[in-house]
Design a protein around this motif. Structure first.
Motif, PDB file in Angstrom:
ATOM      1  N   VAL A 218      39.824  34.344  45.888  1.00 31.14           N
ATOM      2  CA  VAL A 218      38.729  34.775  45.021  1.00 31.14           C
ATOM      3  C   VAL A 218      37.976  35.947  45.645  1.00 31.14           C
ATOM      4  CG1 VAL A 218      36.489  34.078  44.103  1.00 31.14           C
ATOM      5  CG2 VAL A 218      38.449  32.568  43.840  1.00 31.14           C
ATOM      6  N   ASP A 219      37.699  35.884  46.949  1.00 33.54           N
ATOM      7  CA  ASP A 219      36.998  36.981  47.615  1.00 33.54           C
ATOM      8  C   ASP A 219      37.809  38.276  47.560  1.00 33.54           C
ATOM      9  OD1 ASP A 219      34.881  35.338  48.248  1.00 33.54           O
ATOM     10  OD2 ASP A 219      35.669  34.797  50.228  1.00 33.54           O
ATOM     11  N   PHE A 220      39.122  38.144  47.770  1.00 31.66           N
ATOM     12  CA  PHE A 220      39.979  39.333  47.700  1.00 31.66           C
ATOM     13  C   PHE A 220      39.985  39.917  46.291  1.00 31.66           C
ATOM     14  CE2 PHE A 220      44.108  41.246  46.784  1.00 31.66           C
ATOM     15  CZ  PHE A 220      44.166  42.226  47.761  1.00 31.66           C
ATOM     16  N   ASP A 221      40.078  39.048  45.268  1.00 34.49           N
ATOM     17  CA  ASP A 221      40.090  39.528  43.886  1.00 34.49           C
ATOM     18  C   ASP A 221      38.782  40.235  43.538  1.00 34.49           C
ATOM     19  OD1 ASP A 221      42.610  38.536  43.544  1.00 34.49           O
ATOM     20  OD2 ASP A 221      41.970  36.664  42.581  1.00 34.49           O
ATOM     21  N   LEU A 222      37.659  39.701  43.993  1.00 32.59           N
ATOM     22  CA  LEU A 222      36.377  40.333  43.696  1.00 32.59           C
ATOM     23  C   LEU A 222      36.257  41.697  44.369  1.00 32.59           C
ATOM     24  CD1 LEU A 222      33.898  37.309  43.877  1.00 32.59           C
ATOM     25  CD2 LEU A 222      34.584  38.605  41.849  1.00 32.59           C
ATOM     26  N   LYS A 223      36.712  41.802  45.605  1.00 33.13           N
ATOM     27  CA  LYS A 223      36.669  43.089  46.279  1.00 33.13           C
ATOM     28  C   LYS A 223      37.556  44.112  45.567  1.00 33.13           C
ATOM     29  CE  LYS A 223      35.693  41.350  50.940  1.00 33.13           C
ATOM     30  NZ  LYS A 223      36.204  41.225  52.341  1.00 33.13           N
ATOM     31  N   SER A 224      38.734  43.673  45.161  1.00 27.11           N
ATOM     32  CA  SER A 224      39.643  44.568  44.446  1.00 27.11           C
ATOM     33  C   SER A 224      39.048  45.012  43.119  1.00 27.11           C
ATOM     34  CB  SER A 224      40.986  43.865  44.220  1.00 27.11           C
ATOM     35  OG  SER A 224      41.859  44.665  43.452  1.00 27.11           O
ATOM     36  N   TYR A 279      34.647  41.286  32.318  1.00 23.61           N
ATOM     37  CA  TYR A 279      34.895  39.919  31.851  1.00 23.61           C
ATOM     38  C   TYR A 279      35.699  39.138  32.885  1.00 23.61           C
ATOM     39  CZ  TYR A 279      36.746  36.077  29.060  1.00 23.61           C
ATOM     40  OH  TYR A 279      37.104  34.823  28.616  1.00 23.61           O
ATOM     41  N   GLN A 280      36.725  39.779  33.461  1.00 21.56           N
ATOM     42  CA  GLN A 280      37.525  39.108  34.490  1.00 21.56           C
ATOM     43  C   GLN A 280      36.689  38.799  35.729  1.00 21.56           C
ATOM     44  OE1 GLN A 280      40.999  41.469  35.322  1.00 21.56           O
ATOM     45  NE2 GLN A 280      41.615  41.579  33.172  1.00 21.56           N
ATOM     46  N   MET A 281      35.808  39.703  36.099  1.00 18.16           N
ATOM     47  CA  MET A 281      34.944  39.466  37.252  1.00 18.16           C
ATOM     48  C   MET A 281      34.009  38.291  37.005  1.00 18.16           C
ATOM     49  SD  MET A 281      33.982  43.364  38.446  1.00 18.16           S
ATOM     50  CE  MET A 281      33.031  42.778  39.851  1.00 18.16           C
ATOM     51  N   SER A 282      33.507  38.167  35.795  1.00 19.13           N
ATOM     52  CA  SER A 282      32.642  37.027  35.463  1.00 19.13           C
ATOM     53  C   SER A 282      33.396  35.709  35.578  1.00 19.13           C
ATOM     54  CB  SER A 282      32.086  37.191  34.043  1.00 19.13           C
ATOM     55  OG  SER A 282      31.339  36.066  33.660  1.00 19.13           O
ATOM     56  N   SER A 283      34.637  35.705  35.111  1.00 16.91           N
ATOM     57  CA  SER A 283      35.448  34.491  35.201  1.00 16.91           C
ATOM     58  C   SER A 283      35.757  34.132  36.653  1.00 16.91           C
ATOM     59  CB  SER A 283      36.742  34.682  34.412  1.00 16.91           C
ATOM     60  OG  SER A 283      37.574  33.555  34.523  1.00 16.91           O
ATOM     61  N   VAL A 284      36.058  35.146  37.467  1.00 18.61           N
ATOM     62  CA  VAL A 284      36.367  34.897  38.877  1.00 18.61           C
ATOM     63  C   VAL A 284      35.134  34.398  39.610  1.00 18.61           C
ATOM     64  CG1 VAL A 284      37.072  35.991  41.035  1.00 18.61           C
ATOM     65  CG2 VAL A 284      38.273  36.531  38.923  1.00 18.61           C
ATOM     66  N   ARG A 285      33.957  34.930  39.279  1.00 21.28           N
ATOM     67  CA  ARG A 285      32.723  34.451  39.912  1.00 21.28           C
ATOM     68  C   ARG A 285      32.466  32.985  39.570  1.00 21.28           C
ATOM     69  NH1 ARG A 285      30.478  39.589  38.211  1.00 21.28           N
ATOM     70  NH2 ARG A 285      30.253  41.002  40.008  1.00 21.28           N
ATOM     71  N   GLN A 286      32.725  32.621  38.328  1.00 23.40           N
ATOM     72  CA  GLN A 286      32.560  31.211  37.950  1.00 23.40           C
ATOM     73  C   GLN A 286      33.485  30.322  38.777  1.00 23.40           C
ATOM     74  OE1 GLN A 286      33.142  30.870  33.728  1.00 23.40           O
ATOM     75  NE2 GLN A 286      31.278  31.975  33.213  1.00 23.40           N
ATOM     76  N   SER A 290      32.417  27.356  41.433  1.00 21.64           N
ATOM     77  CA  SER A 290      32.920  26.001  41.198  1.00 21.64           C
ATOM     78  C   SER A 290      33.693  25.464  42.393  1.00 21.64           C
ATOM     79  CB  SER A 290      33.823  25.976  39.961  1.00 21.64           C
ATOM     80  OG  SER A 290      35.024  26.698  40.188  1.00 21.64           O
ATOM     81  N   TYR A 291      34.134  26.369  43.285  1.00 20.33           N
ATOM     82  CA  TYR A 291      34.881  25.946  44.462  1.00 20.33           C
ATOM     83  C   TYR A 291      33.978  25.498  45.613  1.00 20.33           C
ATOM     84  CZ  TYR A 291      38.960  28.057  42.240  1.00 20.33           C
ATOM     85  OH  TYR A 291      39.976  28.360  41.371  1.00 20.33           O
ATOM     86  N   ASN A 292      32.663  25.508  45.396  1.00 11.58           N
ATOM     87  CA  ASN A 292      31.760  25.036  46.444  1.00 11.58           C
ATOM     88  C   ASN A 292      31.869  23.533  46.659  1.00 11.58           C
ATOM     89  OD1 ASN A 292      30.735  27.604  46.950  1.00 11.58           O
ATOM     90  ND2 ASN A 292      29.131  27.391  45.400  1.00 11.58           N
ATOM     91  N   ASN A 293      32.284  22.795  45.628  1.00  7.10           N
ATOM     92  CA  ASN A 293      32.388  21.336  45.715  1.00  7.10           C
ATOM     93  C   ASN A 293      33.815  20.909  45.406  1.00  7.10           C
ATOM     94  OD1 ASN A 293      29.515  21.001  46.103  1.00  7.10           O
ATOM     95  ND2 ASN A 293      29.282  21.389  43.907  1.00  7.10           N
ATOM     96  N   THR A 294      34.230  19.831  46.072  1.00 10.97           N
ATOM     97  CA  THR A 294      35.554  19.284  45.785  1.00 10.97           C
ATOM     98  C   THR A 294      35.599  18.667  44.398  1.00 10.97           C
ATOM     99  OG1 THR A 294      35.834  18.790  48.134  1.00 10.97           O
ATOM    100  CG2 THR A 294      37.340  17.717  46.610  1.00 10.97           C
ATOM    101  N   ILE A 295      34.509  17.986  44.007  1.00 15.74           N
ATOM    102  CA  ILE A 295      34.404  17.364  42.682  1.00 15.74           C
ATOM    103  C   ILE A 295      33.185  17.937  41.979  1.00 15.74           C
ATOM    104  CG2 ILE A 295      34.191  15.227  41.379  1.00 15.74           C
ATOM    105  CD1 ILE A 295      36.796  15.377  42.856  1.00 15.74           C
ATOM    106  N   ASN A 296      33.391  18.569  40.833  1.00 15.84           N
ATOM    107  CA  ASN A 296      32.282  19.087  40.032  1.00 15.84           C
ATOM    108  C   ASN A 296      31.978  18.116  38.895  1.00 15.84           C
ATOM    109  OD1 ASN A 296      32.001  21.501  41.495  1.00 15.84           O
ATOM    110  ND2 ASN A 296      33.662  22.453  40.336  1.00 15.84           N
TER     111      ASN A 296
END
Length: 345
Positions: A218-224, A279-286, A290-296
């Motif tokens: 995700v971090d790589f995709d956001l930088k790109s 739009y893609q950046m917004s989806s990747v940020r979401q 969401s990856y901060n927790n194992t169970i959301n």
């Protein structure tokens, strides 16, 4: 010429057995259908006579079944049920399902002390828990979207024998995005205290590796995407400058005329690319958050009574009716066996 009438007469005579055979076939068919209906009506009359002779026994058992169903329904209304919809991340759905099934087995064994250790609470609280369950939460619209994404990525030849129904049948419980967890207890406070520990999953090596890999991706995709966004802004600014400095007559301020004097929609395409990229950046940020927790936790509420309609009274009436019929049939079966033994002795 003299033999032609005689031949026609012979052909007409030869067709008579065919028509007779067809008429006999229809006659036998309707006779068979009549016998079937006659047999069904005869069986129904015998069944009604049987009910008439054993009406008291069947009525008593049916009333007893309804009373039992009413008691179970009344008892279930004293319970509280917590319903939680969760989104497991990092391939933790399998571990979550195993945990819930293990907790349910401890409840069935009445090993509330072990359950208290697993849920980090007291034995008095876990003894109030009556059931735990988990199942996938989905609808066909969500599955169609997943199947469409799979179809776009796969080869056409590979999808010829892989229909949507086959896609649904191939999915395992842990493959679904959302899971529905239900916990029933005799005490509402117990549910409020233990529900967070029920849905908790301990991080093992696989979960940790999956979590790290997804976060890095995700971090790589956001930088790109940020780099692409900067480049697009530079191109848009350059095109806007070129349009403003253009002296071509008939320009409407939005198109750039190239050497062949044909209007170019490059600026419009750049804005479309920028909109899609945002739009893609917004989806990747979401996904990143969401990856901060194992169970959301998607939704959670506690309701008095069992959420699933058990229909205890209807089931009790059917069980009572079946039990009454079994009691009434027992003397007939016994008499049949006695007679059969005498006839074949």
């Amino acid at each position: 010429m003299e033999n032609q009438p005689q031949n026609n007469q012979e052909q007409e005579v030869d067709l008579v057995p065919v028509f007779v055979w067809i008429s006999n076939g229809f006659k036998n068919l309707f006779t068979g259908i009549g016998k079937v209906f006659k047999g069904i009506s005869h069986f129904l009359i015998l069944f009604l006579i049987f009910i008439q002779k054993n009406l008291i026994i069947i009525a008593i058992t049916s009333i007893a079944g309804i009373a039992l169903g009413w008691y179970l329904n009344l008892k279930s209304s004293d319970q509280f049920t917590a319903q939680v919809v969760v989104q497991p991340n990092f391939k933790s759905a399998g571990q979550l399902i195993s945990n819930i099934n293990y907790y349910q087995s401890l409840v069935e064994q009445e090993d509330f002390e072990k359950l208290a250790q697993e849920l980090n609470t007291s034995k008095d609280k876990t003894s109030k828990i009556t059931s735990l369950s988990i199942r996938p939460e989905f609808n066909d619209t969500e599955l169609l979207e997943e199947y469409d994404q799979l179809a776009r990525k796969s080869d056409t030849m590979a999808l010829e024998n892989f229909s949507f129904e086959g896609f649904k049948a191939a999915k395992r419980d842990q493959d679904y995005k959302f899971q529905l967890i239900e916990v029933a207890s005799m005490d509402r406070t117990v549910l409020e205290n233990v529900i967070d520990n029920v849905i908790k999953v301990k991080e093992n090596s696989i979960i940790k590796a999956e979590q790290q890999a997804l976060k890095e991706t995700v971090d790589f995709d956001l930088k790109s995407m940020n780099y692409q966004l900067i480049e697009l802004d530079s191109l848009i600014a350059a095109y806007q400058t070129a349009i403003k400095s253009s002296d071509v007559q008939g320009g409407n301020g939005t198109n750039l005329y190239l050497g062949d004097q044909k209007p170019s929609e490059a600026l419009k395409n750049l804005f479309d690319q920028k909109r899609n990229l945002l739009y893609q950046m917004s989806s990747v940020r979401q996904d990143k958050y969401s990856y901060n927790n194992t169970i959301n936790v998607i939704s959670q509420y506690i309701k008095k009574g069992m959420i699933e309609k058990k229909h205890y009274r209807l089931k009790g009436a059917l069980i009572g009716l079946g039990f009454g019929l079994l009691i009434a049939l027992f003397p007939l079966i016994w008499r049949f066996l006695k007679n059969y033994e005498k006839e074949n002795a």
